[in-house]
Design a protein around this motif. Structure first.
Motif, PDB file in Angstrom:
ATOM      1  N   LEU A 126       0.838  -1.197   0.000  1.00 32.36           N
ATOM      2  CA  LEU A 126       0.000   0.000   0.000  1.00 32.36           C
ATOM      3  C   LEU A 126       0.872   1.245   0.000  1.00 32.36           C
ATOM      4  N   MET A 127       1.941   1.233   0.755  1.00 33.26           N
ATOM      5  CA  MET A 127       2.854   2.378   0.788  1.00 33.26           C
ATOM      6  C   MET A 127       3.495   2.595  -0.590  1.00 33.26           C
ATOM      7  N   VAL A 128       3.815   1.515  -1.289  1.00 32.49           N
ATOM      8  CA  VAL A 128       4.382   1.623  -2.640  1.00 32.49           C
ATOM      9  C   VAL A 128       3.354   2.244  -3.595  1.00 32.49           C
ATOM     10  N   LEU A 129       2.103   1.802  -3.507  1.00 33.23           N
ATOM     11  CA  LEU A 129       1.056   2.366  -4.365  1.00 33.23           C
ATOM     12  C   LEU A 129       0.868   3.858  -4.084  1.00 33.23           C
ATOM     13  N   LYS A 130       0.894   4.227  -2.809  1.00 30.24           N
ATOM     14  CA  LYS A 130       0.766   5.641  -2.449  1.00 30.24           C
ATOM     15  C   LYS A 130       1.945   6.446  -2.986  1.00 30.24           C
ATOM     16  N   GLN A 131       3.151   5.875  -2.894  1.00 30.15           N
ATOM     17  CA  GLN A 131       4.332   6.570  -3.411  1.00 30.15           C
ATOM     18  C   GLN A 131       4.251   6.744  -4.925  1.00 30.15           C
ATOM     19  N   HIS A 132       3.755   5.722  -5.618  1.00 30.76           N
ATOM     20  CA  HIS A 132       3.572   5.837  -7.070  1.00 30.76           C
ATOM     21  C   HIS A 132       2.592   6.965  -7.398  1.00 30.76           C
ATOM     22  N   ALA A 133       1.511   7.058  -6.630  1.00 36.84           N
ATOM     23  CA  ALA A 133       0.525   8.117  -6.857  1.00 36.84           C
ATOM     24  C   ALA A 133       1.146   9.487  -6.596  1.00 36.84           C
ATOM     25  N   GLU A 134       1.926   9.610  -5.533  1.00 37.01           N
ATOM     26  CA  GLU A 134       2.581  10.889  -5.225  1.00 37.01           C
ATOM     27  C   GLU A 134       3.557  11.286  -6.330  1.00 37.01           C
ATOM     28  N   THR A 135       4.327  10.340  -6.824  1.00 37.25           N
ATOM     29  CA  THR A 135       5.279  10.612  -7.898  1.00 37.25           C
ATOM     30  C   THR A 135       4.555  11.024  -9.171  1.00 37.25           C
ATOM     31  N   ALA A 136       3.483  10.325  -9.504  1.00 35.67           N
ATOM     32  CA  ALA A 136       2.714  10.659 -10.711  1.00 35.67           C
ATOM     33  C   ALA A 136       2.127  12.059 -10.612  1.00 35.67           C
TER      34      ALA A 136
END
Length: 122
Positions: free
Chosen positions: A64-74
Motif C-alpha cells: 500500500l505504501m508503494v502504491l501511495k508513493q507511485h501516486a505521489e510521484t505521478a
C-alpha cells in the motif's frame, strides 16, 4: 452489472485523496485539478477492484505504501506539466504525444493482477 458502479480503479482513490489536500485545492481550480488527475492516472498502472475494504484487507501495508508513493510521484510529474505548460492558447492547441510500445520491458503481474483460474485447453 454496471462496470462504472461495480468496479473501480483504486489508483483513482489514491490520486483523489492526494489532490483533495489543501495545498492542491487552494492552489488550483477544478479544471486544473481534473487535468492533474488525468495526467497522474495516465502514468499509473490501474488496480481494478470491487470493494476497497476487501482489497485493503488482503493488501500488505508495504505494498500500500508503494502504491501511495507511485501516486505521489505521478502527481509530482503531472504538476510539473501543469505549471510549466508551454502552450500559449490552451483552448486551440492540440497536444501531441509519441509512444513506443515496449512489450519486452513490461513487468510481471502482481499477485492481485494474476488471473485466479487458468484457461482450459481446447
Amino acid at each position: 452489472m454496471q462496470i462504472n458502479v461495480d468496479v473501480h480503479n483504486y489508483m483513482e482513490t489514491l490520486v483523489g485523496q492526494l489532490l483533495a489536500q489543501e495545498h492542491f485545492a487552494d492552489r488550483f481550480d477544478n479544471e486544473q485539478l481534473a487535468d492533474l488527475a488525468c495526467l497522474a492516472l495516465n502514468q499509473l498502472r490501474p488496480v481494478y477492484i470491487r470493494h476497497d475494504i476487501d482489497f485493503l484487507s488482503a493488501l500488505p501495508e508495504d505494498r500500500l505504501m508503494v502504491l501511495k508513493q507511485h501516486a505521489e510521484t505521478a502527481i509530482a510529474v503531472a504538476l510539473s506539466m501543469i505549471v510549466e505548460d508551454r502552450r500559449k492558447n490552451r483552448d486551440t492547441d492540440i497536444p501531441m504525444t509519441w509512444h513506443a510500445t515496449r512489450f519486452d520491458e513490461d513487468p510481471e503481474l502482481e499477485w492481485y493482477e494474476t488471473p485466479v483460474m487458468k484457461p482450459k485447453n481446447h
